[in-house]
Scaffold this motif. Sequence first.
Motif, PDB file in Angstrom:
ATOM      1  N   LEU A 183       0.811  -1.216   0.000  1.00  0.00           N
ATOM      2  CA  LEU A 183       0.000   0.000   0.000  1.00  0.00           C
ATOM      3  C   LEU A 183       0.845   1.268   0.000  1.00  0.00           C
ATOM      4  CD1 LEU A 183      -2.838  -1.075   2.467  1.00  0.00           C
ATOM      5  CD2 LEU A 183      -3.016  -0.735  -0.004  1.00  0.00           C
ATOM      6  N   ARG A 184       2.074   1.175   0.527  1.00  0.00           N
ATOM      7  CA  ARG A 184       2.955   2.356   0.554  1.00  0.00           C
ATOM      8  C   ARG A 184       3.788   2.488  -0.710  1.00  0.00           C
ATOM      9  NH1 ARG A 184       5.067   1.542   6.807  1.00  0.00           N
ATOM     10  NH2 ARG A 184       3.107   2.138   7.809  1.00  0.00           N
ATOM     11  N   SER A 185       3.732   1.487  -1.576  1.00  0.00           N
ATOM     12  CA  SER A 185       4.506   1.504  -2.810  1.00  0.00           C
ATOM     13  C   SER A 185       3.803   2.366  -3.856  1.00  0.00           C
ATOM     14  CB  SER A 185       4.649   0.075  -3.341  1.00  0.00           C
ATOM     15  OG  SER A 185       3.385  -0.403  -3.792  1.00  0.00           O
ATOM     16  N   PRO A 186       4.492   2.690  -4.953  1.00  0.00           N
ATOM     17  CA  PRO A 186       3.824   3.415  -6.051  1.00  0.00           C
ATOM     18  C   PRO A 186       2.568   2.696  -6.539  1.00  0.00           C
ATOM     19  CG  PRO A 186       6.194   3.425  -6.365  1.00  0.00           C
ATOM     20  CD  PRO A 186       5.931   2.510  -5.202  1.00  0.00           C
ATOM     21  N   PHE A 187       2.605   1.371  -6.554  1.00  0.00           N
ATOM     22  CA  PHE A 187       1.414   0.613  -6.959  1.00  0.00           C
ATOM     23  C   PHE A 187       0.255   0.883  -6.011  1.00  0.00           C
ATOM     24  CE2 PHE A 187      -1.252  -3.196  -6.537  1.00  0.00           C
ATOM     25  CZ  PHE A 187      -1.686  -3.339  -7.842  1.00  0.00           C
ATOM     26  N   GLY A 188       0.539   0.916  -4.714  1.00  0.00           N
ATOM     27  CA  GLY A 188      -0.502   1.207  -3.732  1.00  0.00           C
ATOM     28  C   GLY A 188      -1.108   2.577  -3.925  1.00  0.00           C
ATOM     29  N   HIS A 189      -0.273   3.550  -4.281  1.00  0.00           N
ATOM     30  CA  HIS A 189      -0.778   4.908  -4.512  1.00  0.00           C
ATOM     31  C   HIS A 189      -1.652   4.967  -5.773  1.00  0.00           C
ATOM     32  CE1 HIS A 189       1.315   6.799  -1.221  1.00  0.00           C
ATOM     33  NE2 HIS A 189       2.464   6.278  -1.605  1.00  0.00           N
ATOM     34  N   THR A 190      -1.332   4.134  -6.763  1.00  0.00           N
ATOM     35  CA  THR A 190      -2.191   4.099  -7.952  1.00  0.00           C
ATOM     36  C   THR A 190      -3.557   3.510  -7.612  1.00  0.00           C
ATOM     37  OG1 THR A 190      -1.392   1.918  -8.691  1.00  0.00           O
ATOM     38  CG2 THR A 190      -0.228   3.872  -9.503  1.00  0.00           C
ATOM     39  N   LEU A 191      -3.601   2.549  -6.669  1.00  0.00           N
ATOM     40  CA  LEU A 191      -4.887   1.998  -6.242  1.00  0.00           C
ATOM     41  C   LEU A 191      -5.751   3.081  -5.598  1.00  0.00           C
ATOM     42  CD1 LEU A 191      -3.924  -1.466  -4.681  1.00  0.00           C
ATOM     43  CD2 LEU A 191      -4.693  -0.968  -7.005  1.00  0.00           C
ATOM     44  N   LEU A 192      -5.117   3.919  -4.782  1.00  0.00           N
ATOM     45  CA  LEU A 192      -5.850   5.022  -4.153  1.00  0.00           C
ATOM     46  C   LEU A 192      -6.341   6.010  -5.207  1.00  0.00           C
ATOM     47  CD1 LEU A 192      -3.643   5.725  -0.995  1.00  0.00           C
ATOM     48  CD2 LEU A 192      -5.696   4.326  -1.177  1.00  0.00           C
ATOM     49  N   ALA A 193      -5.523   6.254  -6.218  1.00  0.00           N
ATOM     50  CA  ALA A 193      -5.926   7.155  -7.307  1.00  0.00           C
ATOM     51  C   ALA A 193      -7.135   6.579  -8.046  1.00  0.00           C
ATOM     52  CB  ALA A 193      -4.761   7.370  -8.268  1.00  0.00           C
ATOM     53  N   GLU A 198     -11.391   7.074 -11.055  1.00  0.00           N
ATOM     54  CA  GLU A 198     -10.848   6.131 -12.034  1.00  0.00           C
ATOM     55  C   GLU A 198     -10.637   6.781 -13.398  1.00  0.00           C
ATOM     56  OE1 GLU A 198     -12.271   2.117 -14.306  1.00  0.00           O
ATOM     57  OE2 GLU A 198     -12.559   2.164 -12.124  1.00  0.00           O
ATOM     58  N   ARG A 199     -11.548   7.672 -13.788  1.00  0.00           N
ATOM     59  CA  ARG A 199     -11.400   8.315 -15.095  1.00  0.00           C
ATOM     60  C   ARG A 199     -10.126   9.148 -15.147  1.00  0.00           C
ATOM     61  NH1 ARG A 199     -16.682  11.392 -16.920  1.00  0.00           N
ATOM     62  NH2 ARG A 199     -15.333  11.653 -18.764  1.00  0.00           N
ATOM     63  N   ARG A 200      -9.839   9.844 -14.072  1.00  0.00           N
ATOM     64  CA  ARG A 200      -8.625  10.655 -14.031  1.00  0.00           C
ATOM     65  C   ARG A 200      -7.383   9.758 -14.034  1.00  0.00           C
ATOM     66  NH1 ARG A 200      -8.787  15.315  -9.730  1.00  0.00           N
ATOM     67  NH2 ARG A 200     -10.456  15.897 -11.187  1.00  0.00           N
ATOM     68  N   ALA A 201      -7.486   8.603 -13.329  1.00  0.00           N
ATOM     69  CA  ALA A 201      -6.364   7.666 -13.313  1.00  0.00           C
ATOM     70  C   ALA A 201      -6.078   7.146 -14.717  1.00  0.00           C
ATOM     71  CB  ALA A 201      -6.672   6.504 -12.365  1.00  0.00           C
ATOM     72  N   ARG A 202      -7.141   6.851 -15.469  1.00  0.00           N
ATOM     73  CA  ARG A 202      -6.952   6.411 -16.857  1.00  0.00           C
ATOM     74  C   ARG A 202      -6.305   7.516 -17.693  1.00  0.00           C
ATOM     75  NH1 ARG A 202      -9.627   1.781 -18.448  1.00  0.00           N
ATOM     76  NH2 ARG A 202     -11.206   0.975 -16.995  1.00  0.00           N
ATOM     77  N   PHE A 203      -6.745   8.746 -17.473  1.00  0.00           N
ATOM     78  CA  PHE A 203      -6.200   9.887 -18.206  1.00  0.00           C
ATOM     79  C   PHE A 203      -4.702  10.052 -17.942  1.00  0.00           C
ATOM     80  CE2 PHE A 203      -5.192  14.456 -18.493  1.00  0.00           C
ATOM     81  CZ  PHE A 203      -5.546  14.692 -19.819  1.00  0.00           C
ATOM     82  N   LEU A 204      -4.270   9.697 -16.723  1.00  0.00           N
ATOM     83  CA  LEU A 204      -2.857   9.791 -16.363  1.00  0.00           C
ATOM     84  C   LEU A 204      -2.026   8.632 -16.914  1.00  0.00           C
ATOM     85  CD1 LEU A 204      -3.194  10.959 -12.645  1.00  0.00           C
ATOM     86  CD2 LEU A 204      -2.456  12.336 -14.603  1.00  0.00           C
ATOM     87  N   GLY A 205      -2.686   7.706 -17.585  1.00  0.00           N
ATOM     88  CA  GLY A 205      -1.967   6.605 -18.211  1.00  0.00           C
ATOM     89  C   GLY A 205      -1.838   5.359 -17.360  1.00  0.00           C
ATOM     90  N   ILE A 206      -2.560   5.284 -16.237  1.00  0.00           N
ATOM     91  CA  ILE A 206      -2.509   4.101 -15.374  1.00  0.00           C
ATOM     92  C   ILE A 206      -3.323   2.976 -16.024  1.00  0.00           C
ATOM     93  CG2 ILE A 206      -3.176   3.153 -13.130  1.00  0.00           C
ATOM     94  CD1 ILE A 206      -2.796   5.958 -11.958  1.00  0.00           C
ATOM     95  N   PRO A 207      -2.723   1.788 -16.205  1.00  0.00           N
ATOM     96  CA  PRO A 207      -3.482   0.650 -16.760  1.00  0.00           C
ATOM     97  C   PRO A 207      -4.433   0.099 -15.705  1.00  0.00           C
ATOM     98  CG  PRO A 207      -1.243  -0.028 -16.209  1.00  0.00           C
ATOM     99  CD  PRO A 207      -1.314   1.459 -15.950  1.00  0.00           C
ATOM    100  N   VAL A 208      -5.605   0.699 -15.609  1.00  0.00           N
ATOM    101  CA  VAL A 208      -6.530   0.446 -14.510  1.00  0.00           C
ATOM    102  C   VAL A 208      -6.931  -1.022 -14.413  1.00  0.00           C
ATOM    103  CG1 VAL A 208      -8.851   0.955 -13.661  1.00  0.00           C
ATOM    104  CG2 VAL A 208      -7.386   2.806 -14.483  1.00  0.00           C
TER     105      VAL A 208
END
Length: 314
Positions: A183-193, A198-208
């Motif tokens: 949860l403290r890793s970059p992956f964990g922060h993407t989960l919070l994003a 979720e739409r903003r996370a997709r816009f940032l290029g995260i493979p949701v």
Amino acid sequence: MNHPITKSFSLIVVWAILLTLPLWIGGIGGYTDLASRVLIIGLAAMATNLLVGHSGVMAFGHAAYFGLGAYGTGLVIKYLIPSTPVGFIIGILVGTLGGAIIGYLLAKLRGIYFALATIAFGQVFYFIAFRWNSVTGGDNGLTFQRLPIDLGITQIDLSSSLTFYYTALAVFAVCAALMAILLRSPFGHTLLAMRENERRARFLGIPVNRHLWIAYTASCVFVSTAGGLYGLLNNFVSPHNLHWTQSGDFVLMAVIGGMRSFWGPLLGAAIFVIAQDYLSSITDSWMFFIGLIFVLVVLFIPRGIVGLLQGKTS
């Protein structure tokens, strides 16, 4: 309450309670196996909350992987290899594999469709366990016996309730540490994003979808671990351990304790398990009181008990 000193103090309190729990639980009317149940069910609730609370999707099928971990452990010990560590590890692998396959199929779904699909797939495993009498024991369940762990120069005698508790605590500590690192890793922060927008996370290029699948699989690793421990605790597994109502209990525990908190589900599990143990001994309507606790928490402290302790009531 987010101050580092406060966090450190809270962490010390949690582990002090867990390390000493068997020593004083008898003084409040409990027993060592109840302490083990709190610990194991707490791990399952934390694993469920890894997906529900931190990723923002509703999953009501985690009992399937909890049960697969328990059945995998029991079947290996009873029919294949009479070894507790081997059975436990294979149980975790079976539950994780099931979670990885189902998670891949579910990763594109969202909202009510995701929730209903998790229930549907979970019930498939439930009915397999219920109907496959020759292997699983069907409605009568599967009975087996946990065996000592042979370390060569000595043995860990798991027949002792106290020894089993501290063995389970060691496994719990490893799982809690791995979840915290995740949860403290970059992956964990993407989960919070993803949870927040979720739409903003997709816009940032995260493979949701891929991240959701990984989170689902990781959650299944920990809930399968809890399932294996639960089977060993009881020396018994039944189809009820795979039923969707058990999944609902895990989510309920997370809500009571606090879904946005790391330790909240453990607190919720402690309240649920202890209340269930006490109330079921005095009334057949114990679920009414559990439901009442849940309703009161949702209405008045939606952030859960931990949120209330932190001064967050909304």
